[in-house]
Write a protein that holds these residues in place. Structure first.
Motif, short mmCIF file in Angstrom:
data_model
loop_
_atom_site.label_atom_id
_atom_site.label_comp_id
_atom_site.label_asym_id
_atom_site.label_seq_id
_atom_site.Cartn_x
_atom_site.Cartn_y
_atom_site.Cartn_z
N PRO A 170 -11.39 -0.84 3.83
CA PRO A 170 -10.49 -0.59 3.54
C PRO A 170 -10.58 -1.21 2.31
O PRO A 170 -11.39 -1.98 1.53
CB PRO A 170 -10.20 -1.87 4.64
N ILE A 171 -9.40 -0.84 1.32
CA ILE A 171 -8.58 -0.99 -0.64
C ILE A 171 -7.70 -1.55 0.18
O ILE A 171 -6.56 -1.24 0.78
CB ILE A 171 -8.81 -0.03 -0.82
N GLU A 212 -7.85 3.10 -5.34
CA GLU A 212 -8.98 2.70 -5.63
C GLU A 212 -8.38 1.09 -5.77
O GLU A 212 -7.70 0.49 -5.37
CB GLU A 212 -9.51 2.79 -6.90
N ASP A 213 -10.20 -0.07 -4.72
CA ASP A 213 -10.01 -0.89 -4.09
C ASP A 213 -9.31 -1.65 -5.82
O ASP A 213 -10.39 -1.30 -6.83
CB ASP A 213 -10.48 -1.58 -3.67
N GLY A 214 -8.85 -2.70 -5.81
CA GLY A 214 -8.78 -3.58 -6.06
C GLY A 214 -7.46 -3.05 -7.42
O GLY A 214 -6.94 -4.02 -8.74
N GLN A 215 -7.11 -2.24 -7.14
CA GLN A 215 -5.97 -1.44 -8.56
C GLN A 215 -5.02 -2.23 -8.40
O GLN A 215 -4.12 -2.30 -7.33
CB GLN A 215 -6.10 0.25 -8.55
N LEU A 250 0.81 -7.12 -2.57
CA LEU A 250 -0.77 -6.75 -1.84
C LEU A 250 -0.19 -5.52 -0.63
O LEU A 250 -0.02 -6.61 0.42
CB LEU A 250 -1.64 -8.49 -1.91
N TYR A 251 -1.04 -5.06 -0.34
CA TYR A 251 -1.37 -4.07 0.37
C TYR A 251 -3.00 -3.60 0.85
O TYR A 251 -3.33 -3.13 -0.10
CB TYR A 251 0.16 -3.48 0.30
N GLU A 252 -3.19 -3.33 1.83
CA GLU A 252 -4.41 -2.85 2.20
C GLU A 252 -3.84 -1.18 2.91
O GLU A 252 -3.58 -1.22 3.79
CB GLU A 252 -4.62 -3.99 3.40
#
Length: 201
Positions: A43-44, A92-95, A57-59
């Motif tokens: 997951p990102i 991207e993760d953390g974007q 924030l969304y996953e």
């Protein structure tokens, strides 16, 4: 003589066959094939801000795109500038995904300094041009419930007329309008003009 030769040939053939079986039995066995499970996508987490109804924030699963993030945040506001967004871009993760506003439609934010030195965020007030009406009902004398002293404090109303007001409402019930006070003996238009802004029902 021939019988002995046949016996020797048979013995030699037996040894040859036994040796062949021995080497075959010593051959390394094939390794077992182990099936590995398909790798799962990690997951990102993406921070969506800007012209969306629900920023935050969304996953997502790996491989999600900008359109997926916009849908998760409630879609686009009418003031969003969609022309500058690549909806097919991979996340991207953390974007931090910032959805821009159209020119001139950005929300206005002002800061004022609090007494403790911290800045506080003030959003624009759409009703700034509207005058604030002060509630002065608490300063008015209610002629249906006022005491003798309260009625006596009104200009042009002495203790005698104040008592008449009390007697009138006890006999006839409460006043329906402030103009009804002129039905009390001793209160005419001139006296009413002096007290009309000071009384209520």
């Amino acid at each position: 003589m021939k019988n002995i030769l046949y016996v020797l040939l048979g013995v030699m053939a037996g040894f040859a066959l036994a040796g062949l079986l021995f080497f075959v039995s010593r051959a390394p066995a094939g390794e077992a094939i182990v099936l590995q499970p398909a790798p799962t996508k990690s997951p990102i987490v993406v921070h969506v801000i800007g012209a969306v109804p629900r920023p935050g924030l969304y996953e997502f699963i790996e491989g999600a795109r900008v359109q997926d993030a916009i849908d998760a945040a409630g879609g686009l506001l009418t003031s969003a500038n969609v022309d500058s967004i690549n909806l097919a871009a991979l996340l991207e993760d953390g974007q931090q995904l910032n959805i821009p506003y159209k020119s001139g439609s950005e929300p206005v934010e002002t800061f004022s300094e609090e007494p403790n030195g911290e800045d506080s965020l003030e959003l624009p007030n759409d009703n700034q041009d509207e005058p604030v009406e002060e509630n002065t009902d608490t300063d008015l004398v209610n002629i249906n419930t006022a005491s003798l002293e309260e009625l006596d404090s009104l200009p042009g109303i002495g203790p005698t007329i104040a008592q008449r007001i009390i007697d009138y409402r006890e006999e006839n019930g409460p006043f329906n309008t402030i103009e009804d006070i002129m039905d009390v003996s001793g209160i005419g238009p001139s006296t009413f003009e002096e007290i009309q802004d000071l009384i209520t029902v």
